[in-house]
Write a protein that holds these residues in place. Sequence first.
Motif, PDB file in Angstrom:
ATOM      1  N   GLU A  24      68.760  35.439  38.238  1.00 36.40           N
ATOM      2  CA  GLU A  24      69.465  36.426  39.028  1.00 36.40           C
ATOM      3  C   GLU A  24      71.096  36.304  38.954  1.00 36.40           C
ATOM      4  O   GLU A  24      71.649  37.121  38.916  1.00 36.40           O
ATOM      5  N   ARG A  25      71.308  35.190  38.784  1.00 38.52           N
ATOM      6  CA  ARG A  25      72.866  34.986  38.810  1.00 38.52           C
ATOM      7  C   ARG A  25      73.708  35.111  37.437  1.00 38.52           C
ATOM      8  O   ARG A  25      74.579  35.133  37.116  1.00 38.52           O
ATOM      9  N   TRP A  26      72.710  35.076  36.400  1.00 42.09           N
ATOM     10  CA  TRP A  26      73.356  34.840  35.057  1.00 42.09           C
ATOM     11  C   TRP A  26      73.046  36.357  34.210  1.00 42.09           C
ATOM     12  O   TRP A  26      71.895  37.064  34.491  1.00 42.09           O
ATOM     13  N   THR A  27      74.137  36.454  33.403  1.00 47.23           N
ATOM     14  CA  THR A  27      74.221  37.759  32.597  1.00 47.23           C
ATOM     15  C   THR A  27      74.390  37.375  31.032  1.00 47.23           C
ATOM     16  O   THR A  27      75.028  36.319  30.944  1.00 47.23           O
ATOM     17  N   PHE A  28      73.905  38.083  30.199  1.00 48.51           N
ATOM     18  CA  PHE A  28      73.902  37.809  28.855  1.00 48.51           C
ATOM     19  C   PHE A  28      74.568  39.128  28.192  1.00 48.51           C
ATOM     20  O   PHE A  28      74.030  40.179  28.423  1.00 48.51           O
ATOM     21  N   GLN A  29      75.394  38.845  27.391  1.00 43.59           N
ATOM     22  CA  GLN A  29      75.986  39.798  26.585  1.00 43.59           C
ATOM     23  C   GLN A  29      75.908  39.484  25.085  1.00 43.59           C
ATOM     24  O   GLN A  29      76.381  38.403  24.835  1.00 43.59           O
ATOM     25  N   LEU A  30      75.741  40.552  24.330  1.00 43.57           N
ATOM     26  CA  LEU A  30      75.516  40.363  22.872  1.00 43.57           C
ATOM     27  C   LEU A  30      75.612  41.660  22.136  1.00 43.57           C
ATOM     28  O   LEU A  30      74.802  42.765  22.190  1.00 43.57           O
ATOM     29  N   PRO A  31      76.752  42.238  21.364  1.00 43.43           N
ATOM     30  CA  PRO A  31      76.889  43.474  20.873  1.00 43.43           C
ATOM     31  C   PRO A  31      75.738  43.556  19.742  1.00 43.43           C
ATOM     32  O   PRO A  31      75.870  42.773  18.960  1.00 43.43           O
ATOM     33  N   THR A  32      74.839  44.663  19.596  1.00 44.73           N
ATOM     34  CA  THR A  32      73.929  44.758  18.598  1.00 44.73           C
ATOM     35  C   THR A  32      73.809  46.147  18.155  1.00 44.73           C
ATOM     36  O   THR A  32      74.335  46.935  19.082  1.00 44.73           O
ATOM     37  N   GLU A  33      73.409  46.294  17.066  1.00 44.83           N
ATOM     38  CA  GLU A  33      72.903  47.680  16.657  1.00 44.83           C
ATOM     39  C   GLU A  33      71.563  48.028  16.760  1.00 44.83           C
ATOM     40  O   GLU A  33      71.108  49.253  16.758  1.00 44.83           O
ATOM     41  N   ALA A  34      70.522  47.128  16.695  1.00 45.73           N
ATOM     42  CA  ALA A  34      69.217  47.277  16.299  1.00 45.73           C
ATOM     43  C   ALA A  34      68.489  46.187  16.759  1.00 45.73           C
ATOM     44  O   ALA A  34      68.838  45.101  16.948  1.00 45.73           O
ATOM     45  N   ILE A  35      67.106  46.379  16.758  1.00 41.89           N
ATOM     46  CA  ILE A  35      66.171  45.422  17.182  1.00 41.89           C
ATOM     47  C   ILE A  35      64.966  45.392  15.919  1.00 41.89           C
ATOM     48  O   ILE A  35      64.452  46.421  15.309  1.00 41.89           O
ATOM     49  N   THR A  48      63.062  38.174  21.307  1.00 39.59           N
ATOM     50  CA  THR A  48      63.484  39.602  20.436  1.00 39.59           C
ATOM     51  C   THR A  48      64.363  39.199  19.108  1.00 39.59           C
ATOM     52  O   THR A  48      65.369  38.205  19.394  1.00 39.59           O
ATOM     53  N   VAL A  49      64.328  39.876  18.203  1.00 43.84           N
ATOM     54  CA  VAL A  49      65.193  39.619  17.062  1.00 43.84           C
ATOM     55  C   VAL A  49      66.289  40.814  16.823  1.00 43.84           C
ATOM     56  O   VAL A  49      65.759  41.828  16.845  1.00 43.84           O
ATOM     57  N   PHE A  50      67.561  40.530  17.084  1.00 39.21           N
ATOM     58  CA  PHE A  50      68.570  41.570  17.004  1.00 39.21           C
ATOM     59  C   PHE A  50      69.316  41.780  15.584  1.00 39.21           C
ATOM     60  O   PHE A  50      69.627  40.408  15.267  1.00 39.21           O
ATOM     61  N   GLN A  51      69.433  42.739  15.105  1.00 39.69           N
ATOM     62  CA  GLN A  51      70.505  42.988  14.101  1.00 39.69           C
ATOM     63  C   GLN A  51      71.899  43.377  14.887  1.00 39.69           C
ATOM     64  O   GLN A  51      71.916  44.519  15.467  1.00 39.69           O
ATOM     65  N   ILE A  52      72.887  42.593  14.482  1.00 39.78           N
ATOM     66  CA  ILE A  52      74.310  42.950  15.270  1.00 39.78           C
ATOM     67  C   ILE A  52      75.216  43.885  14.366  1.00 39.78           C
ATOM     68  O   ILE A  52      76.231  44.471  14.919  1.00 39.78           O
ATOM     69  N   GLY A  53      74.763  43.977  12.931  1.00 34.74           N
ATOM     70  CA  GLY A  53      75.474  44.963  12.126  1.00 34.74           C
ATOM     71  C   GLY A  53      77.054  44.475  12.063  1.00 34.74           C
ATOM     72  O   GLY A  53      77.110  43.087  11.869  1.00 34.74           O
ATOM     73  N   ASP A  54      77.912  45.344  12.167  1.00 36.57           N
ATOM     74  CA  ASP A  54      79.568  45.385  12.103  1.00 36.57           C
ATOM     75  C   ASP A  54      79.991  44.645  13.515  1.00 36.57           C
ATOM     76  O   ASP A  54      81.302  44.519  13.514  1.00 36.57           O
ATOM     77  N   ASN A  55      79.244  44.558  14.598  1.00 32.26           N
ATOM     78  CA  ASN A  55      79.763  43.968  15.654  1.00 32.26           C
ATOM     79  C   ASN A  55      80.375  42.513  15.486  1.00 32.26           C
ATOM     80  O   ASN A  55      80.049  41.962  14.704  1.00 32.26           O
TER      81      ASN A  55
END
Length: 316
Positions: free
Chosen positions: A184-195, A230-237
């Motif tokens: 609850e104290r932790w945040t995760f950031q990752l710019p992504t385009e799709a899953i 979960t597998v993310f595709q980040i594209g041009d981010n």
Amino acid sequence: MPITQQTWQGVPVHVLENDQFSVTLCPSLGSNMIRMWDKIAKREVLRVPDTLQAIQEQPGHFGIPMMMPPNRIRHGAFDFDGRHYQLAINTPQGHHIHGILRSRPWQVIRTGEADGRLSITTSFRTTDYPELDEQYPHDLTMEVTYTLSDSGLLQEVSATNHSGLSAPYGFGVHTWFMIDGEPERWTFQLPTEAIWELDPDAMPTGKLLPLGGFSSMAEGINLAGRTLDTVFQIGDNPVVSVLSKPGYSIRYSGSDAFKQWVIYTKGEAKDTICIEPYTWVTNAPNVPLDASVTGMSALAPGETRTLWIDMQITRD
């Protein structure tokens, strides 16, 4: 402070230490950085194995294991450039997982100190392991250099193809970050385009899905109650993720080639989150999409390719 050779659980390790951090590298276990201790925050940054047996039985579940190829290959088999490849079957479902590097010994080839930074380089050559000839018939040298600074840890990985044939090459890491039983104290950031849509064997179907409930991940999602595999595709981010809690931030970034990211919490997030940047997606050689989407790639004869992954830690 010097780089020292010590013994952990009966195996040699190298410890790099400065005023901020102490890190422990185990060359004989896939050149895995099995520990990173934050002296200032007095916390383990990485998931540390309790015993040698634990990491031998699950070499992909502690520290920073290196994967080539990363994640799963369906039935361990694929065709590339007119050749058939058959990797070892090492899952109960009859697939190959996590590649040929993670549990084999690497050799320390140099250490160094410059501008207040400590570094250590290890090397792995596929032809030193005859059993790999049937699985991956290429003469590759892998080198990894870890550089410890006052702000964090840089990992640089190079691969050189000495063989006369193009060698399929996908690389990734499983970096196990601790969240200390306080999701609850932790945040995760990752710019992504799709899953990537996954089938029951956790392999991409070839379909990319909208982000849905992860649409706010670029700004940050709280980890409380999250169950991620979960597998993310980040594209041009930008190839940048941030794991943070109040007063503490880990910025984890990499080369532009790392377009596929798996995020795994090992059930509902509690103690760890595994952040996994890959150059190609799970089972990429068998996914019927363009290489620009899957990341499918090869090293040409004589080619050397270098990737980097950087971990920067800040405290307020």
